[in-house]
Design an enzyme around this catalytic site. Sequence first.
Site, mmCIF file in Angstrom:
data_model
loop_
_atom_site.group_PDB
_atom_site.id
_atom_site.type_symbol
_atom_site.label_atom_id
_atom_site.label_comp_id
_atom_site.label_asym_id
_atom_site.label_seq_id
_atom_site.Cartn_x
_atom_site.Cartn_y
_atom_site.Cartn_z
ATOM 1 N N SER A 126 32.441 41.469 39.544
ATOM 2 C CA SER A 126 32.207 41.663 38.110
ATOM 3 C C SER A 126 32.495 43.097 37.681
ATOM 4 O O SER A 126 33.116 43.323 36.628
ATOM 5 C CB SER A 126 30.765 41.281 37.755
ATOM 6 O OG SER A 126 30.564 39.890 37.862
ATOM 7 N N ASN A 142 32.765 31.479 39.325
ATOM 8 C CA ASN A 142 31.608 31.808 40.155
ATOM 9 C C ASN A 142 31.267 33.289 40.301
ATOM 10 O O ASN A 142 30.120 33.616 40.594
ATOM 11 C CB ASN A 142 31.817 31.242 41.567
ATOM 12 C CG ASN A 142 31.817 29.732 41.591
ATOM 13 O OD1 ASN A 142 31.025 29.098 40.915
ATOM 14 N ND2 ASN A 142 32.726 29.151 42.351
ATOM 15 N N TYR A 143 32.237 34.179 40.145
ATOM 16 C CA TYR A 143 31.989 35.571 40.514
ATOM 17 C C TYR A 143 32.030 36.571 39.363
ATOM 18 O O TYR A 143 31.431 37.637 39.449
ATOM 19 C CB TYR A 143 32.999 36.010 41.584
ATOM 20 C CG TYR A 143 32.754 35.355 42.911
ATOM 21 C CD1 TYR A 143 31.727 35.776 43.738
ATOM 22 C CD2 TYR A 143 33.534 34.282 43.341
ATOM 23 C CE1 TYR A 143 31.483 35.169 44.951
ATOM 24 C CE2 TYR A 143 33.301 33.661 44.547
ATOM 25 C CZ TYR A 143 32.273 34.113 45.357
ATOM 26 O OH TYR A 143 32.040 33.495 46.555
ATOM 27 N N ILE A 144 32.764 36.262 38.310
ATOM 28 C CA ILE A 144 32.875 37.187 37.178
ATOM 29 C C ILE A 144 31.849 36.814 36.123
ATOM 30 O O ILE A 144 31.834 35.668 35.645
ATOM 31 C CB ILE A 144 34.293 37.159 36.577
ATOM 32 C CG1 ILE A 144 35.319 37.624 37.609
ATOM 33 C CG2 ILE A 144 34.368 38.024 35.332
ATOM 34 C CD1 ILE A 144 36.766 37.466 37.152
#
Length: 790
Positions: A545, A748-750
Site C-alpha cells: 500500500s 487484497n494488498y492495496i
Amino acid sequence: MAVGIKIVKPSHESSDEDDIPLSQRNLIKKPANHDSSDDEDDVPLSQKVERKKRVVEVKAEQVSSEEDNVPLAKRNLDKDRKSKVPAIAKAIKREIKSDSEDEIPLAQKKKALKKTKSEPMDVDKPSRKRQADTKATPAKPGKKVKKDADDPNFYKWWEEEQNTEIESDDSVKWTTLQHNGVMFPSEYVPHGVKMKYDGQPITLSPEAEEVASFFAALLETEHGQNPVFQKNFFNDWQEVLKQDPSNPKIKEFSKCDFRPIWSKFEHDKENKKAMTKDEKLRAKEEKLKSEEPYLYALVDGRKEKVGNFRIEPPGLFRGRGSHPKTGKLKRRVQPEQVTLNLGVDAKIPEPPKGHKWASVVHDQTATWLATWKENVNGSIKYVFLAATSTWKGQSDMQKFEKARELKKHVVRIRNDYNRDLKDKLSEVRQRATAMYLIDRLALRAGNEKGEDEADTVGCCSLRYEHITLEPNYTLHFDFLGKDSIRYENSVEVEPQVYKNIKIFKKQVGEGQMIFDRLTTTGLNKHLNSYMKGLSAKVFRTYNASITFQQQVDELTKPNDTVADKLLSYNRANRQVAVLCNHQKSASKTHEQMISKIGDRIKAFKYQRMKLRKQLYALDPKQKKKGEFAEPESDLEDEWIVEHEANLVEKEKEKIKSRFEKQNDKLIEEKQPRMPQSELKEKLKAADELHDRLKKERKLDKIEPKGNMTVEKLANAIRKIDERIAATKNQATDKEENKEIALGTSKLNYIDPRITVAWCRKHDVPQEKVFSKTLLEKFRWAQTIPDDWKF
C-alpha cells in the site's frame, strides 16, 4: 540495488479465499494449522485475537535515517520490462509522516446482544418480493441501522460508532442467523458413449463412466498431458472400477482411448454455442431460479448475500503449479458430510431427499454458514457471506487499518532488526535476517509442507539451494512460492545480511533450511511484541500500500489526459504486483490482440485522414500550416485498400441484418415478407460506397457532407487524436502487463481508499479502475475525505 524479475512459470493468480474460518470451535473438527501470513487476505475479523498489550512505547523524539523509512529494497524493474516507471526506491525514499487521525485503526464496536427469535426465510417468494416484505431489524439493540438510498436493505456498517480495539475471536458475531444451506451439484446422468481399451469399445458402470468422463473432458489440456495427472487419475479410477464386478479389467493407461467421450463433449459444446437467444435466456432463467433460495442469508434481520453457496462438483483435482496430487479424484460431497451453522430458533433447511445433515450447530462466535471436509487434501471447506457483506467489509477495513498502524512502529522495528543482524545468538541473528528479507522484499513468512504437498516455501522455510551468493553483496533467490509461482530475483543487500546468509548456509549444509532455528510462529510472536496483531503478512500489506501510494502520486501528472492517468495508475499497480511476485502467463492470443489494437489505431488514423481532406476542401491553408498539416505517414496503400474492402463488407452485413429484422417484424404482424429483389436494391448502397471510397482514395480534397464547418472538422480531428492516444496507451499497458497480474494486489494488498482518493483528486471515474464487483466490495472506502492518504 538492482532487481531482476524473471517470469519462469505461469500459474493462477487467484488465491484461496474461501477456506479460512472466522472461528473454530470444538463443535466441529478443526482444520489443520496454518500460518495466517501465507493466506490470501480472507482472515476474518474474529481471528484477530486479543493479545497482551506491549509495555514499551515508541518515544516521540525517536528519529531514523532516510534508509530506515524505505519500506522496500532499492531496486529497479527488469530492463526487459522497458517500463517508464522510475525505480521503486526512488518513489519510496521519503519520510513516513503520519497524521494522528490516520494512525487510529477502526473496529466495529460490539455490545452484548439479546437473543431474539428469527423468522424462517420465505423461500417461496421471488427474491424481490421477499426483499420488499422483509422488515430489517436493527443490527444491534439501541442502534439505528444505516440505509442506502439505492438499496434500502443495505447496512452501512462503517457509519456506526467505531472503536480502536479489535474484538477477540470468541466474541459474539450475531444474534439471529437464517439461511437455506448449500446447493449440491446435480446427480450424474450416464451418457452411454463407450471409450475404447486396447482398440475395443468397453461398457462401464455409471460410476466408472463418470470418472472416465472427467479425464476425457481434459484430454487436450495441459493437465491431460501431464504424466503426474495421468498417474493419479488412473490409480483412483482403478479403485472405482473395482467397486463394480461388471467393469472390465483395465491395467494399462496407455491402452485407454478416451477420445470417443471427448468427441461427445466437443459436440455438446458446439450445440450449446448454436442455441438461440431465447433458448439461452430460458436456460439462464432456470439456473437463476434454482440458485435463488441460496443467494441470501438473514443476519440479525439484515439481508446479506452469501458467497460460495455451491458445493464443488466431483472431478479431478488440478491444484496450482506442480502439485503432487494433481489428477486425484475429488469425490462427490454428500449432505452427511456437511455441518450447518444456524440460529437457535432458525428453521433447519431440508437436506436432499434420502439424506441428512452431519450436524447443525449454533456457534454465535463463528461467521461460516456451512462446512465440510474434502477428500483430496483433507482440508476443511467453508461457506461464508459474500465479499460485499458486513463481516467481510469489516475484516478488510481492519486489515488495512492494521497496515496503516504499522507506520507508527516501523522505524523502531527496522532499527531493532538492523541492530540484531550482528547479535551473538544465532537464533536472534536469523530472526533479524528473515525480518530484513520480509520487509525489503515483501516475502511471505512461509510454512513447512508435508511430503504430499507442493514444494512451496516462504522466507522462514528457504533451503540451502534457494539462495545463491553472488558478487557485490548480491543474493540470487530461486524458489517456488505460494501457488507454485517461481520467484527468481537478484537483490543487492546489506553487507551484514550477505555475511549472515553465508554463515547460515555453511552451518546447515545442502538440502537443509537456512533459518533452522526460526519458525513462522516464533517470528510472528516476536512481531506481535511490537504491535498487537502484527505479523509478516501485515508487512506485506503495508509495503504494497505505501509503495502504491507513493508511486501513483509520483507518476500521475495533473494535466494528463484520463488515458494517461490510467496508464500511470496501472504502472503503479504493476510495481506492487512485481514486488509481491504476482505473475501470470502471457495469453496465447496476446500477439493477436496487440495486432488488433494496432489495426484499430490505423482505423482511427484513416478516419482522421478523411476528415483532414474535408478540412482542406474548406480551408486549403490548413494543408501547409497549422496543427492539421501532418499527414498519416504509416497508412500504407495496401492496408487502405483492405480496410475499405472491410468497410464495404460491414455495410453489406448491416443492410442484410436490417432487412432480416424488418422481415421478422412483418411476419409478427402477419404481413408478407419483402422479396429478395428488394434486398438486392438495398445492397446497391454498399456498391456505391465502394465506388466512392475508391474515388476519394486518389483525391487530396474531399467535399464535406452536410453543414460541416472548419471548426466542427477541427474538433472532430482533435477527438480522433484523443482516441488514438488512448488506444496507444491501452496497447502499451497490455504489453507491459502481459506477464504481470494486477488483480490480486488490487483485490487484497492495496488499500482501496488510496484508489478512491486518487480518483477524486484527478477526476477519474472509479469505474475505470474498479470493476463492479470491487466497487460493491469496497463501498466502505467511499467515506474518506478527499485529501486522505495511506
